[in-house]
Write a protein that holds these residues in place. Structure first.
Motif, PDB file in Angstrom:
ATOM      1  N   GLN A   1      -5.497   2.837  -6.042  1.00  0.00           N
ATOM      2  CA  GLN A   1      -5.322   3.883  -5.028  1.00  0.00           C
ATOM      3  C   GLN A   1      -6.467   4.884  -5.080  1.00  0.00           C
ATOM      4  O   GLN A   1      -6.855   5.375  -6.144  1.00  0.00           O
ATOM      5  CB  GLN A   1      -3.992   4.598  -5.237  1.00  0.00           C
ATOM      6  CG  GLN A   1      -3.642   5.587  -4.141  1.00  0.00           C
ATOM      7  CD  GLN A   1      -2.214   6.091  -4.282  1.00  0.00           C
ATOM      8  OE1 GLN A   1      -1.283   5.305  -4.509  1.00  0.00           O
ATOM      9  NE2 GLN A   1      -2.036   7.391  -4.165  1.00  0.00           N
TER      10      GLN A   1
ATOM     11  N   ILE B   1      -4.001  -3.295  -6.208  1.00  0.00           N
ATOM     12  CA  ILE B   1      -4.582  -2.222  -5.399  1.00  0.00           C
ATOM     13  C   ILE B   1      -4.833  -1.015  -6.284  1.00  0.00           C
ATOM     14  O   ILE B   1      -3.940  -0.554  -6.992  1.00  0.00           O
ATOM     15  CB  ILE B   1      -3.642  -1.823  -4.246  1.00  0.00           C
ATOM     16  CG1 ILE B   1      -3.447  -2.993  -3.278  1.00  0.00           C
ATOM     17  CG2 ILE B   1      -4.198  -0.623  -3.489  1.00  0.00           C
ATOM     18  CD1 ILE B   1      -2.478  -2.692  -2.154  1.00  0.00           C
TER      19      ILE B   1
ATOM     20  N   ARG C   1      -7.419   8.342   2.781  1.00  0.00           N
ATOM     21  CA  ARG C   1      -7.979   7.847   1.522  1.00  0.00           C
ATOM     22  C   ARG C   1      -8.407   6.396   1.729  1.00  0.00           C
ATOM     23  O   ARG C   1      -8.090   5.770   2.743  1.00  0.00           O
ATOM     24  CB  ARG C   1      -6.947   7.945   0.381  1.00  0.00           C
ATOM     25  CG  ARG C   1      -5.811   6.962   0.457  1.00  0.00           C
ATOM     26  CD  ARG C   1      -4.966   6.949  -0.828  1.00  0.00           C
ATOM     27  NE  ARG C   1      -4.073   5.811  -0.864  1.00  0.00           N
ATOM     28  CZ  ARG C   1      -2.824   5.798  -0.401  1.00  0.00           C
ATOM     29  NH1 ARG C   1      -2.297   6.911   0.133  1.00  0.00           N
ATOM     30  NH2 ARG C   1      -2.107   4.708  -0.457  1.00  0.00           N
TER      31      ARG C   1
ATOM     32  N   VAL D   1       0.856  -1.182   0.000  1.00  0.00           N
ATOM     33  CA  VAL D   1       0.000   0.000   0.000  1.00  0.00           C
ATOM     34  C   VAL D   1       0.898   1.240   0.000  1.00  0.00           C
ATOM     35  O   VAL D   1       1.842   1.342   0.782  1.00  0.00           O
ATOM     36  CB  VAL D   1      -0.910   0.017   1.246  1.00  0.00           C
ATOM     37  CG1 VAL D   1      -1.804   1.246   1.241  1.00  0.00           C
ATOM     38  CG2 VAL D   1      -1.737  -1.259   1.306  1.00  0.00           C
ATOM     39  N   GLU D   2       0.583   2.166  -0.892  1.00  0.00           N
ATOM     40  CA  GLU D   2       1.367   3.401  -0.950  1.00  0.00           C
ATOM     41  C   GLU D   2       1.156   4.216   0.327  1.00  0.00           C
ATOM     42  O   GLU D   2       0.119   4.143   0.977  1.00  0.00           O
ATOM     43  CB  GLU D   2       0.944   4.233  -2.171  1.00  0.00           C
ATOM     44  CG  GLU D   2       1.266   3.593  -3.501  1.00  0.00           C
ATOM     45  CD  GLU D   2       2.767   3.469  -3.732  1.00  0.00           C
ATOM     46  OE1 GLU D   2       3.504   4.370  -3.287  1.00  0.00           O
ATOM     47  OE2 GLU D   2       3.188   2.471  -4.345  1.00  0.00           O
TER      48      GLU D   2
ATOM     49  N   ASP E   1      -1.451  10.103   2.303  1.00  0.00           N
ATOM     50  CA  ASP E   1      -1.317  11.521   1.980  1.00  0.00           C
ATOM     51  C   ASP E   1      -0.929  12.288   3.245  1.00  0.00           C
ATOM     52  O   ASP E   1      -1.293  11.907   4.360  1.00  0.00           O
ATOM     53  CB  ASP E   1      -2.647  12.037   1.428  1.00  0.00           C
ATOM     54  CG  ASP E   1      -2.603  13.518   1.095  1.00  0.00           C
ATOM     55  OD1 ASP E   1      -1.947  13.879   0.105  1.00  0.00           O
ATOM     56  OD2 ASP E   1      -3.235  14.295   1.842  1.00  0.00           O
TER      57      ASP E   1
ATOM     58  N   ASP F   1      -8.266   2.795  -0.394  1.00  0.00           N
ATOM     59  CA  ASP F   1      -7.808   2.023  -1.543  1.00  0.00           C
ATOM     60  C   ASP F   1      -8.698   0.801  -1.737  1.00  0.00           C
ATOM     61  O   ASP F   1      -9.370   0.349  -0.802  1.00  0.00           O
ATOM     62  CB  ASP F   1      -6.356   1.577  -1.346  1.00  0.00           C
ATOM     63  CG  ASP F   1      -5.375   2.745  -1.380  1.00  0.00           C
ATOM     64  OD1 ASP F   1      -5.804   3.876  -1.674  1.00  0.00           O
ATOM     65  OD2 ASP F   1      -4.180   2.531  -1.084  1.00  0.00           O
TER      66      ASP F   1
END
Length: 342
Positions: A133, A131, A106, A97-98, A101, A108
């Protein structure tokens, strides 16, 4: 290759084509129709694990910002022209997972997705678990499910989330978006399943329901509770109140019959109590014994009722020739009485 799809590539494609092993392992035949040409997508139920409905494609955390999706089988519907793709995952798919922010959270979305270049111009011909985003926002929403994909999980990503900051609270961040699919004629193991065709069945967790083309309901015809009719020679019997109901091939009675106020308090032998309506009468007549009111003499605390073939319900308590009031009930309970109908 972890994620495989059937009917996606041919033998001559650079991707290698569908192998015999692929064909044996994909969920061929798991096709519930949605309209004339499309198939109900979803995960095959009962694929293992400790979950009662859907065990396949389960997601587990592996780190602050990483997870893996375990094996399972699914059906993914493309466009009308594409048709449906049977897919299976034969080894865990690892996902990252990125980072969150800096300002807003957020959501996903983890999806099972099929890429088919002749239809989507993606330059890819493969199935994947990936995933998508979401967009950071004070009130974030999950991304839309793209064409030729099915949702698996939503992941809530807090603002500023990263491996160094403790990452995602996996215990509360996941929302399961998986849904099951079965072969036509199969029973869908969830009460949330959408009705697809008249005659489809689902398990709502307590009982089976049947879809009639408009809504889900009991697969058995149910008349609901209706007042039990008093009429004709029935002049002196009241009720408080009495009801009758048919569910499938079984009829149920409830309530109690008693004398009307101001009349003799006893229900006499051969007394016509009520009339059973057509469609709810026992074949050939049936005789039942069940509880009546408490009388002066304990051995007469039960009486016999007779339901005749014409639907007449009679009290058969006491001696019909020389009845003693000690032997007669003041009221008769119909609660718990049931019998098979015609």
């Amino acid at each position: 290759m972890a994620v495989r799809a059937a009917w996606l590539t041919t033998r001559g494609d650079s991707a290698g084509g569908q192998t015999r092993e692929d064909t044996r392992r994909v969920p061929l035949g798991m096709m519930t129709p949605v309209g004339e040409w499309q198939t109900d997508p979803g995960i095959l139920p009962g694929a293992g694990g400790d979950e009662a409905v859907i065990g396949g494609l389960r997601l587990y955390r592996t780190g602050p910002m990483t997870c893996r999706v375990l094996g399972g089988r699914a059906v993914v519907q493309g466009t009308l022209e594409q048709g449906a793709y049977p897919v299976f995952v034969d080894s865990p798919v690892h996902l990252t997972v990125e980072n969150g922010d800096a300002t807003n959270p957020r959501v996903d979305l983890v999806v099972m997705r099929v890429y088919d270049d002749p239809y989507d111009s993606s330059g890819r011909t493969e199935a994947a678990v990936e995933i998508l985003q979401g967009t950071p926002d004070p009130r974030p929403k999950s991304p839309e499910v793209p064409p030729c994909a099915i949702p698996l999980y939503e992941i809530a990503v807090p603002a500023g989330a990263s491996a160094g900051s403790g990452g995602i609270d996996w215990g509360s961040a996941l929302r399961d978006r998986r849904f099951p699919t079965v072969a036509v004629g199969g029973i869908v193991p969830t009460g949330a399943a959408a009705g697809r065709y008249a005659g489809q069945y689902r398990d709502n967790g307590r009982a089976l329901e049947r879809f009639n083309g408009q809504s889900w309901g009991s697969p058995l015809e149910d008349t609901g509770w209706q007042p039990l009719a008093f009429g004709g020679a029935v002049q002196n019997v009241s009720y408080a109140p009495c009801y009758i109901r048919r569910i499938g091939g079984v009829v149920y009675l409830r309530g109690r019959a008693e004398k009307r106020p101001g009349l003799a308090e006893w229900i006499w032998p051969d007394q016509l109590i009520a009339r059973i309506p057509e469609g709810m009468r026992p074949f050939g007549g049936r005789i039942y014994t069940f509880a009546a009111a408490r009388n002066r003499i304990a051995q007469y605390e039960t009486c016999r009722l007779e339901i005749k073939a014409n639907g007449e319900l009679y009290c058969m308590s006491g001696n019909p020739n020389t009845p003693a009031t000690d032997e007669l009930p003041k009221w008769i309970s119909l609660d718990g009485v049931s019998y098979p109908a015609d």
